[in-house]
Design an enzyme around this catalytic site. Structure first.
Site, PDB file in Angstrom:
ATOM      1  N   GLU A 127      -8.388  11.580  12.972  1.00 20.18           N
ATOM      2  CA  GLU A 127      -7.494  10.461  13.286  1.00 20.18           C
ATOM      3  C   GLU A 127      -6.588  10.739  14.471  1.00 20.18           C
ATOM      4  O   GLU A 127      -5.670  11.574  14.394  1.00 20.18           O
ATOM      5  CB  GLU A 127      -6.647  10.109  12.056  1.00 20.18           C
ATOM      6  CG  GLU A 127      -5.803   8.866  12.266  1.00 20.18           C
ATOM      7  CD  GLU A 127      -5.192   8.355  10.979  1.00 20.18           C
ATOM      8  OE1 GLU A 127      -4.303   7.497  11.045  1.00 20.18           O
ATOM      9  OE2 GLU A 127      -5.614   8.808   9.886  1.00 20.18           O
TER      10      GLU A 127
ATOM     11  N   LYS B  80       0.852  -1.183   0.000  1.00 18.93           N
ATOM     12  CA  LYS B  80       0.000   0.000   0.000  1.00 18.93           C
ATOM     13  C   LYS B  80       0.888   1.233   0.000  1.00 18.93           C
ATOM     14  O   LYS B  80       1.956   1.246   0.614  1.00 18.93           O
ATOM     15  CB  LYS B  80      -0.887   0.031   1.250  1.00 18.93           C
ATOM     16  CG  LYS B  80      -1.713   1.307   1.404  1.00 18.93           C
ATOM     17  CD  LYS B  80      -2.457   1.354   2.720  1.00 18.93           C
ATOM     18  CE  LYS B  80      -3.180   2.696   2.886  1.00 18.93           C
ATOM     19  NZ  LYS B  80      -3.894   2.794   4.155  1.00 18.93           N
TER      20      LYS B  80
END
Length: 472
Positions: A279, A230
């Site tokens: 986050e 990723k």
């Protein structure tokens, strides 16, 4: 309602406490932190005080999670620590600890986390990040202790004044400066200005949307043929307004629009980096570290049934679940060697933030040895949610393909108190404000079956968090 100021009795009590603490300072030491803290009116708004009381050249700071009722703010710099390079987290942690060692304080017993002397802290995403002149006032690693700090939480509102004794400083002059700052405290109205009656706002990108699709396609090809699982690739947009953007008013709008997020503003005389991040990178409370793996994004709908369907589809998507698993697994692996135990929730769940939905997995750890909030941020940064996996090859791919200097975007931003407790979020849903220009950033996680057009659309959705505020 008329903006309020801190009551004169409170500031006078604080000044007397600072003077008393100063009288106990060890003048034979080369450096020493001296501070005083008092409780003030619970209706005081920390961010409004910071926005109203900052001087033109000040560093200033606001941090708020409205749903939690928690807010911090500060103006001025009693101490400033700057670092660069691969060891910037450990270097900053060590130098902050040295600065607060053996401090002298006049303060109530049992101050809650965030009250008292406070470090407002931010890091660039990359160790060499922030070299673009846009980021000149926000170095790769920065910790500033405000001269005046305000903390609000369930236990009340606390006002702190800090001075730092160094060789050659005059204690009487520092005390006089603190008195002047306290006397000038007042709240600003954190409301946006009326739009310019005729001039238009201009929005443009450093690169074309088509280029982003091309680098996503290049990343997909690399993922399919190498060990990279990723990589996160970001874009930048610039919003040029007819008049200077007001960071204080923008912060006020962000906390109204995103009450569950970590709303932040790090201001300087030249710029301000602000945002509303969903986050949490890490929160340290004594021996417990808490974080949230947040990865996977979809849109929202005004229709509750459609909104729930979109979230459920994300939860069932193999691509998004794999992207999320990569992030959660890395965080657990990073914490395990430092902890007695690590616990992650068994299944991710959907969180709804503004115009977006995400998958989230809370993770907690009991630390085996004491580590500061700054050190823990360095341990976890960058997570695969904003860098990639494996870390080294993913970061190399970002350097090769992305073509922008992220600066503090996706870096850890947050705070740490004198007990080394604190919290850091990831600098997402954010913008760098410089006079009439606002530079916005958005990134997407790219995996083997990513579709370039879909990733471009996701980045546009992420821009929508701040773009309406800046382009109105």
């Amino acid at each position: 309602m008329k903006p309020m100021a801190v009551a004169a009795e409170s500031t006078q009590t604080l000044l007397s406490g600072l003077e008393a603490a100063l009288s106990h300072a060890d003048m034979d030491r080369p450096t020493q932190l001296v501070s005083a803290t008092v409780a003030v009116d619970p209706d005081v708004d920390p961010a409004a005080i910071a926005a109203g009381s900052r001087l033109a050249a000040d560093r200033w700071f606001c941090w708020e999670q409205p749903d939690r009722g928690f807010a911090l703010a500060g103006v001025g710099s009693a101490i400033q620590v700057v670092s660069r390079g691969e060891d910037r987290f450990s270097d900053l942690a060590e130098r902050c600890a040295r600065a607060t060692h053996d401090r002298v304080a006049d303060e109530p017993d049992g101050l809650p986390a965030g009250a008292g002397p406070l470090w407002a802290t931010g890091f660039a995403f990359a160790s060499r990040g922030g070299s673009d002149p846009l980021w000149s006032s926000l170095p790769p690693a920065l910790a500033t202790m405000p001269e005046i700090a305000i903390a609000r939480g369930p236990d009340g509102v606390f006002l702190t004044a800090s001075i730092y004794l160094e060789p050659g400083t005059d204690p009487a002059a520092l005390l006089k400066r603190a008195a002047g700052r306290l006397a000038s405290l007042h709240e600003a109205a954190l409301t946006p200005a009326d739009p310019h009656p005729s001039a238009a706002t201009r929005i443009f990108g450093r690169y074309s949307p088509e280029r982003y699709e091309k680098i996503v396609a290049a990343a997909v090809e690399r993922i399919r043929s190498t060990s990279v699982d990723k990589v996160v690739l970001a874009r930048e947009l610039t919003v040029e307004a007819p008049a200077a953007h007001d960071p204080g008013a923008l912060f006020g709008a962000l906390r109204d629009l995103f009450p569950s997020c970590f709303c932040f503003c790090f201001g300087t005389g030249q710029a301000a980096f602000l945002g509303a991040s969903p986050e949490l990178l890490v929160r340290r409370s004594g021996a417990v570290a808490a974080t949230v793996a947040l990865a996977g994004t979809t849109s929202r709908s005004a229709d509750p049934a459609v909104d729930d369907h979109l979230g459920e589809a994300m939860l069932r998507s193999p691509k998004i679940r794999e992207e999320h698993r990569i992030v959660a697994s890395r965080i657990e692996r990073a914490l395990r060697p430092q902890a007695v135990w690590v616990h992650a929730e068994g299944q991710p769940f959907v969180v709804k933030v503004g115009n977006l939905q995400h998958l989230a997995t809370p993770i907690r750890a009991q630390l085996a040895e004491s580590q500061s909030a700054v050190a823990l941020a360095g341990l976890l940064h960058p997570t695969p949610a904003i860098g990639g996996e494996p870390r080294g090859p993913a970061l190399a791919l970002i350097d090769e393909l992305e073509g922008i200097d992220r600066g503090w975007y996706t870096g850890p931003v947050g705070w740490m108190d004198a007990a080394e407790d604190g919290e850091f979020c990831v600098g997402l849903r954010s913008a760098l404000i410089r006079d009439r220009e606002a530079h916005l950033f958005a990134g997407c996680g790219i995996v083997a079956d990513s579709d370039p057009a879909s990733e471009l659309q996701e980045s546009e959705l992420k821009f929508e968090a701040l773009l309406p505020l800046l382009a109105s």
